[in-house]
Design an enzyme around this catalytic site. Sequence first.
Site, mmCIF file in Angstrom:
data_model
loop_
_atom_site.group_PDB
_atom_site.id
_atom_site.type_symbol
_atom_site.label_atom_id
_atom_site.label_comp_id
_atom_site.label_asym_id
_atom_site.label_seq_id
_atom_site.Cartn_x
_atom_site.Cartn_y
_atom_site.Cartn_z
ATOM 1 N N LYS B 76 0.860 -1.194 0.000
ATOM 2 C CA LYS B 76 0.000 0.000 0.000
ATOM 3 C C LYS B 76 0.891 1.237 0.000
ATOM 4 C CE LYS B 76 -3.869 2.044 2.628
ATOM 5 N NZ LYS B 76 -4.769 1.877 3.788
ATOM 6 N N SER B 151 -9.738 2.165 2.968
ATOM 7 C CA SER B 151 -8.827 2.934 2.154
ATOM 8 C C SER B 151 -7.841 2.056 1.394
ATOM 9 C CB SER B 151 -8.034 3.917 3.031
ATOM 10 O OG SER B 151 -7.196 3.217 3.934
ATOM 11 N N SER B 175 -10.135 -0.358 7.221
ATOM 12 C CA SER B 175 -9.603 -0.213 5.859
ATOM 13 C C SER B 175 -8.907 -1.440 5.282
ATOM 14 C CB SER B 175 -8.648 0.976 5.797
ATOM 15 O OG SER B 175 -9.377 2.166 5.813
#
Lengths: 95, 481
Positions: B76, B151, B175
């Site tokens: 990420k 997210s 998330s």
Amino acid sequence: MAVDTQTVEKLAELARIAISEETIEEVSGRLGDILQLVDQLQAVNTDGVVPMAHPLDEVQTLRADKVTETDQHQSFLNLAPQSEEGLYLVPKVID
Amino acid sequence: MHQLTIAEMIRGLQSKAFSSMELTRHLLARIQQLDSSYNSFITVTEELALSQAEAADQRIAKGEAPTLCGVPVAHKDIICTNGIRTSCASKMLDNFIPPYDATIVENLNGAGTVTLGKTNMDEFAMGSSNESSYYGPVKNPWNTRCVPGGSSGGSAAAVAALLVPGATATDTGGSIRQPAALTNTTGLKPTYGRVSRWGIVAYASSLDQAGPIARNAEDAAYLLSAMVSHDPKDSTSLNRPHEDFTAGLSDSIAGLKIGVPKEYFGEGLNAETAARVQDALKEFEKLGAELVDISLPHTELAIPAYYVIAPAEASANLSRFDGVRYGHRCENPKDLRDLYMRSRGEGFGEEVQRRILVGSYALSAGYYDAYYNKAQQVRRLIKQDFVQAFEKVDVIMGPTTPSPAFELGAKGADPVAMYLEDIYTIATNLAGLPGMSIPCGLVNNLPVGLQITGNYLDESRMLNVAHQYQQVTDWHQASAV
């Protein structure tokens, strides 16, 4: 809970975020909606409840007071938008 | 090759059925060919991946390869990678190239994984739909008109689209679990402090936790085993012995007590989502588990408490982005105040600005006790609900999200409606507990997630429970592509 535009201007100053005149009404409306959501907390009886800052109530870890990091200041200075002679450059602060 | 799980890749690499170089080239080509449809990557690190794959093949040839050696992963874009842009999906950090690796990247590199790239996300991890990225929204591979969740939507979408078998992600209010649920992947948020946060750009420090997203529980166990370590550089990192999370996957779950909170099945839960979750609970009963009705009475206060605590911490954490030391700087500032105000006004997107303003409000003079202190007290009440529940049960189960993936743009105009997407996941972060989401069915060909919440440090049991379910069901094998 309504948030007036003066409050938004004050918050923007505290947070150091420039908000344009055109969007300030919209921002104040959205903030009002969020504060209305969080106002639900006011109805809860929390007398005698100790605030919880850390989920596991762990004790802060300590280490010996000695330098372990290597000097990487040049690597970090290289990331700066403007730097010179090992210093970060900003607009003039003192006349 | 892209259809293989991590466990299958490990077997293939170790038996030399294929090389890491072949696997890496295949997935890089697939990303190049398909990712324009999903936008799940911000940066593809082809050169690095090929050099890591070559090194992995050499280690395998010498017979000195760790378990994950040669397996491709993605990180990420909130997780710092040495020499590779780490943007947090923000204009503010569009030009930021860290001179160090985050501890979890170091750990995974040490385990021999191959980094394919950095995945898209909501800006600074603030969002539940992955629409707030500076680099544009991620599309859900199950239906590209829908969001993948946020997210960590890029990590989840990349795994669901079979572009990479596993990815790192972070979870502050759901998330990892929420995008896992919306993309039919398996995502695990460990106990707070289990995985080092050093080198991960902080959003809300007392809630943030990194974990894996993969295709199934076994793969998540492999990744988690490599990610977990005690890190002296993170003062909140827990010092616990190293665990192999794959070791107990095959244990029987007969006699397991599953708590089913009544508050997770009330108004607001989509009826068909509820039905898929109930079907999953019946499967667990068939495996010998016992369902126990429980109550988590402060559940509905989790969202208001979160939206005080997280913005308050964010307003402090994001104060470092000031246009002086790194990141975006405005053109021709007339003085220092102007430099700060315009750099932050231009660099941060709408949702990030909104949360910083809310945090500034909650922490400002006259409101601290009424908002921040009150929210921290409510947080303790939420934790106590879980502590009491875990006196009676081994794990807690319910839906991960109120409904399947919604359409792009559907909730953009109403932040409060968007915040409610995390209604079942946020309490776990406030309490610091581990949680995961596993696929448990489809509604209108969109995935539904089952949330498993474990007791503190009980990740092994959660993975065991998830794996046993995945041995008797095949929802996790359903593919978007």
